[in-house]
Design an enzyme around this catalytic site. Structure first.
Site, short mmCIF file in Angstrom:
data_model
loop_
_atom_site.label_atom_id
_atom_site.label_comp_id
_atom_site.label_asym_id
_atom_site.label_seq_id
_atom_site.Cartn_x
_atom_site.Cartn_y
_atom_site.Cartn_z
N GLY A 60 -0.63 -9.20 8.46
CA GLY A 60 -1.85 -9.36 9.26
C GLY A 60 -1.70 -9.05 10.73
N SER A 61 -0.73 -8.22 11.10
CA SER A 61 -0.60 -7.92 12.54
C SER A 61 -1.81 -7.11 13.04
CB SER A 61 0.72 -7.19 12.85
OG SER A 61 0.77 -5.93 12.25
N ASN A 62 -2.37 -6.26 12.21
CA ASN A 62 -3.59 -5.54 12.62
C ASN A 62 -4.77 -6.50 12.72
OD1 ASN A 62 -3.43 -2.41 12.88
ND2 ASN A 62 -2.02 -2.94 11.22
N LYS A 64 -11.73 -7.51 -12.55
CA LYS A 64 -11.86 -7.13 -11.15
C LYS A 64 -13.30 -7.20 -10.67
CE LYS A 64 -10.07 -3.86 -7.79
NZ LYS A 64 -9.11 -2.79 -7.53
N MET A 110 -4.12 -4.28 0.26
CA MET A 110 -3.39 -3.35 -0.59
C MET A 110 -3.98 -3.25 -2.01
SD MET A 110 -1.53 -2.25 1.75
CE MET A 110 -0.15 -1.27 1.18
N LYS A 111 -5.27 -3.47 -2.13
CA LYS A 111 -5.93 -3.25 -3.43
C LYS A 111 -6.91 -2.10 -3.29
CE LYS A 111 -5.83 -7.40 -6.11
NZ LYS A 111 -4.73 -7.99 -5.33
N ILE A 112 -7.05 -1.35 -4.37
CA ILE A 112 -8.08 -0.31 -4.38
C ILE A 112 -9.44 -1.01 -4.50
CG2 ILE A 112 -9.03 1.60 -5.74
CD1 ILE A 112 -6.04 2.20 -6.47
N VAL A 113 -10.36 -0.60 -3.66
CA VAL A 113 -11.70 -1.20 -3.71
C VAL A 113 -12.40 -0.66 -4.96
CG1 VAL A 113 -13.93 -1.35 -2.54
CG2 VAL A 113 -11.80 -1.48 -1.21
N HIS A 165 -4.86 3.54 7.80
CA HIS A 165 -3.73 4.01 7.00
C HIS A 165 -2.62 4.50 7.94
CE1 HIS A 165 -1.61 5.47 3.54
NE2 HIS A 165 -1.38 6.60 4.18
C1 GAR Z 1 -0.50 -1.41 8.18
O1 GAR Z 1 0.47 -0.51 8.66
C2 GAR Z 1 -1.61 -0.67 7.47
O2 GAR Z 1 -1.90 0.57 8.04
C3 GAR Z 1 -1.02 -0.50 6.11
O3 GAR Z 1 -0.42 -1.74 5.84
C4 GAR Z 1 0.08 -2.27 7.06
C5 GAR Z 1 -0.34 -3.72 7.17
O4 GAR Z 1 0.30 -4.34 8.25
N1 GAR Z 1 -2.01 -0.13 5.13
C6 GAR Z 1 -1.77 0.71 4.13
O5 GAR Z 1 -0.68 1.20 3.90
C7 GAR Z 1 -2.99 1.03 3.27
N2 GAR Z 1 -2.74 2.16 2.43
P1 GAR Z 1 -0.29 -5.68 8.84
O6 GAR Z 1 -0.58 -6.61 7.66
O7 GAR Z 1 0.79 -6.24 9.72
O8 GAR Z 1 -1.55 -5.33 9.59
#
Ligand code: GAR
Length: 181
Positions: free
Chosen positions: A12-14, A58, A83-86, A102
């Site tokens: 969850g850093s983003n 689902k 990380m799930k396909i919608v 991404h």
């Molecule tokens: C991020 O780098 C995001 O771009 C990636 O998962 C990471 C989550 O990091 N997403 C994918 O790869 C989607 N295909 P975070 O939980 O620290 O934000």
């Protein structure tokens, strides 16, 4: 005032960067033990978590998500390491109101391991992409992309860190643009 929800599966850093820049109505995680839930608590952001395996299928899982989005009258769903396909249920309810980040320069290196795949391919640069979510895996219409170089003395960690820093800069910019449209 448009309302944002963030979906995240792990660290969850983003999400954290988004929550530091915008008022987030809630974060949803598909893992009850995801670190993003601790971040939400520290930031005072409402969170929900439930897992696909707790539902019959689902479609029912996504109906529960739609109920939350509708309840909070969410205008924009920001996937941030979800990380799930919608699936078709959620997509048909929120297509056009859901974006994803991404960690690669799409269409290069789609999928769950965009950073590692770029690193292993030995490319001189990769990047970050933000796109609308459609039914494919990282295939929706691109909103914004930035390039991130791989430097000669990079390790996978320093390369990954540079990509994350680019994510933290670009995701708030894009969200701001969409909210002001
Ligand atoms: C991020 O780098 C995001 O771009 C990636 O998962 C990471 C989550 O990091 N997403 C994918 O790869 C989607 N295909 P975070 O939980 O620290 O934000």
């Amino acid at each position: 005032m448009k309302k944002i929800a963030v979906f995240a599966s792990g660290s969850g850093s983003n999400f954290q960067v988004i929550a530091e820049n915008f008022s987030v109505e809630f974060v949803f995680s598909d893992h009850r033990d995801a670190y993003v839930l601790e971040r939400a608590e520290k930031l005072g952001v409402l969170s929900y978590a439930f897992e696909l395996k707790e539902f019959d299928d689902k479609a029912s899982y996504e109906e529960a998500i739609i109920d939350l989005l509708d309840l909070h009258q969410i205008d924009l769903v920001c996937l941030a390491g979800y990380m799930k396909i919608v699936g078709p249920k959620l997509l048909s309810a929120y297509e056009g109101r859901m974006i994803n980040i991404h960690p690669a320069y799409l269409p290069e290196f789609p999928g769950a391991h965009g950073i590692l795949d770029a690193w292993e391919a030995g490319v001189p640069e990769s990047g970050v992409t933000i796109h609308w979510v459609d039914s494919g895996v990282d295939t929706g219409q691109i909103i914004k992309q930035v390039r991130v170089p791989r430097l000669p003395d990079d390790t996978i960690e320093s390369f990954e860190n540079r990509i994350h820093q680019a994510e933290y800069a670009v995701y708030p910019q894009v969200i701001k643009e969409i909210l002001h449209d």
